[in-house]
Design an enzyme around this catalytic site. Sequence first.
Site, mmCIF file in Angstrom:
data_model
loop_
_atom_site.group_PDB
_atom_site.id
_atom_site.type_symbol
_atom_site.label_atom_id
_atom_site.label_comp_id
_atom_site.label_asym_id
_atom_site.label_seq_id
_atom_site.Cartn_x
_atom_site.Cartn_y
_atom_site.Cartn_z
ATOM 1 N N ASP A 181 0.503 -1.474 -0.098
ATOM 2 C CA ASP A 181 0.097 -0.068 -0.306
ATOM 3 C C ASP A 181 0.700 1.141 -0.309
ATOM 4 O O ASP A 181 1.789 1.169 0.281
ATOM 5 C CB ASP A 181 -0.637 -0.043 1.081
HETATM 6 C C1 BGC Z 1 -4.847 3.224 -0.339
HETATM 7 C C2 BGC Z 1 -4.644 2.252 -1.406
HETATM 8 C C3 BGC Z 1 -4.920 3.233 -2.654
HETATM 9 C C4 BGC Z 1 -3.362 3.864 -2.897
HETATM 10 C C5 BGC Z 1 -3.425 4.360 -4.241
HETATM 11 C C6 BGC Z 1 -3.637 4.043 0.065
HETATM 12 O O1 BGC Z 1 -3.821 4.926 0.890
HETATM 13 O O2 BGC Z 1 -4.537 2.519 1.253
HETATM 14 O O3 BGC Z 1 -6.795 1.316 -1.146
HETATM 15 O O4 BGC Z 1 -4.816 2.275 -3.473
HETATM 16 O O5 BGC Z 1 -3.430 4.455 -1.045
HETATM 17 O O6 BGC Z 1 -4.367 5.232 -3.911
#
Ligand code: BGC
Length: 793
Positions: free
Chosen positions: A220
């Site tokens: 993530d």
């Molecule tokens: C989120 C993810 C997301 C990523 C990119 C993160 O803060 O938890 O679900 O895909 O950001 O935007």
Amino acid sequence: MTDVDALLGRLDLPAKVRLLTGADFWSTVAEPAIGLRRMVLSDGPAGVRGESFDERDPSLSLPSPTALGATWDTDLARRYGAALGAEARRQGVHVVLGPTINLHRTPFGGRHFEALSEDPTLTGALAASYVDGLQSHGVAATPKHYVANDAETDRFTVDNRIGTRALHERYLAAFEPVVARAWAVMSAYNAVNGATMSENPLLDEPLTGTWAFDGLVMSDWGAVRTTEASALAAQHLIMPGPSPVWGDRLVAAVRAGRVPESVVDDKVRRLLRLASRVGALGPPPSADPTAEDGRAFAREVAAAGTVLVRNTSELPWDAGTIRSVAVLGHGASLARTQGGGSATVRPSAVVSPLDGLRAALGDDVVRYRMGARVAEGVQPFAQATITNPVTGGQGVRAVFRDADGTELLAQDRLASTLVWLGPEVPAGTDHVELRARWAAPAGTHRVGGAGVGAMTLTADGITLLDTTTTLPDGAGPGAEIFEPPGATAPLDTAGDPVDLALRLRPRVSSSLPAVAVTLGEEIVVDDPEAEIAAAAELAAGSDVALVVVGTDVESEGTDRTSLALPGHQDALVRAVARANPHTVVLVNTGAPVLLPWRDEVAAVLLGWFGGERFGEAVADVLLGEREPGGRLPTTWPATGSESAVLTGVPDDGVLRYEEGLHAGYAGWLRSGEVPAYPFGHGLGYTSWTLDALTVDGPDVTVALTNTGTRAGRQVVQVYLSRDDSSVERPARWLAGWAVVDAGPGGTTVRVPIDARAFRHHDGSGWAVEPGEFTVHAGFSVTDTPLTARILTG
Ligand code: BGC
């Protein structure tokens, strides 16, 4: 297929390691020496945003995954994935960051709208079909967040302590069928049982071990915090980049013998395999297979996922006889069609319930009044009300300047809420300005801006605001984008257009720059009781009334602290229901809310965040053009204080999943508390009886009759339970279901039961307890009139 090993052999260690950290926010590093092109990654999961939050390059916005969960329909889930696959191909995206398959453990969860259901079997089946549909376009799915990112409070650091059985039978079980086909997986921010997920042993076992996942585990965004521990885990790609965490440090660790080079090779092999699957290595992807009309599909899913939880013979309304409809509620005009955070996309247009009803019935029939305010804080201006002072067209002029005032970047934008990330933020930025001419209706307004930093706002050259906004202590990364603080000032207008100029001096980090700014208005109701009285009066003078109620904020980054509807909405519903017995309430939320007046109104529809065609689907359902096809994928509580309602609030950094196997409907059945509406519940426009249940090998067959006069949809649900079990078990658990579309008369449906429904985890592996299981068939978890027995072992 590309010979990945041959390509790997042509790269030296630094070249290999370089590939394992993103190039920027949304793409991976290219390596022309081996023909590797960059891969573009994009959120997900209810649309494909592309590489920027730019409304000039719009994306299809489908109904929230909770709506998809409510369909219980794997065919629709496959088409949902396929619609996103076509979107991704159109935008040059190789990898979609979705589906989100964390479970609805708590209704307070800020990302509840983004996940499918509280049940692992339902979630797993729908998500597997979504992945199949998406990947049929040669676009990778990234089920996320592995595992147990079930709430947002302290999401980067919380340690979720989960017992072995609950971990395997619930949280991992939702992932198992999905990662069996997915080409990528995203590891979560949180820790599970003491280890943060980007370096947790669960990446090895079961994910890449027993489950034999051959795809790529990406982090993530910003989740990888250590060099060696994460490199030694089955964590394969750091996103976003640039990041110092692997890079030279990992090269040094390999050279010093602390990390075997074979570990790096495995990561690179997986990255190259992914690239070859999505056409970033070897032959570019073939032409996009024919895609269905995404916007028509959005309307279909919104109706199919709408859950009619109560109906006293009120719906459907007859368009031929209704002469007047009072439409009330802030959300009727300012519809919430998607949740907040990284899942947000920018659709070309949104149809609100008010728009949808006006289009269906005519402006003369539909009359609107806000009744109660929902959205707080600065809301962007409607595009049609703002003019760009430079182009004269709709929208705003956005300009980045350095400290000397030199223009670094100028854009003509359509929206007045804007986000720039990474390289989109010009180097040397001191401040950003938004300028627009606003066609303000006569009256007193509160105009202002949202964003983090020093902010000034002028109206016709006169300074209205000169302030500095800050984030609250402890705000997590991304808060400046997802929850920017705002400031407003009063502005009186006589009805003439006003030239507004907002200037924000943001704090910009040099490694991962992000700027978010909104120019807009805060809606203020001076006398809430008078506003409600006016709404009730409109309802009293109309044939029927629709009240749209909703939440203010449901977003990534924060959990909700209350399940009650914000503001004066409960009072609005009650006043309208007293004024007109034909009052229908449309609940426009992504997650459960409390409906204390639910037995006082004629009908209640749960419309979720209905995507860009929400309002048309609402009209379709209200007027009986389409069946409200949904069944609850998650229990809706009555008071929110029942013991079965779990919270996501950690204690001293630790969140204990003390309920074990008894989450969701299993918790409600165990406590004996009665929710507002149980898991699986939902009505249609016809009536049904359940006639017979027969067990037939691994499947069961259910006979049922549509006893009404019109065709309808029903979801036949099959649960298992086990009396006198030698192991602890949930009171009952979902084992299979079938979606039935049938006209009046009898019909028979086969419900496949997966062998996994009979297994339990004994602490070291899966086992099946021999003996008799009870099969329950019905229309919700608490409405199962038919039972039978199945013998195992
Ligand atoms: C989120 C993810 C997301 C990523 C990119 C993160 O803060 O938890 O679900 O895909 O950001 O935007």
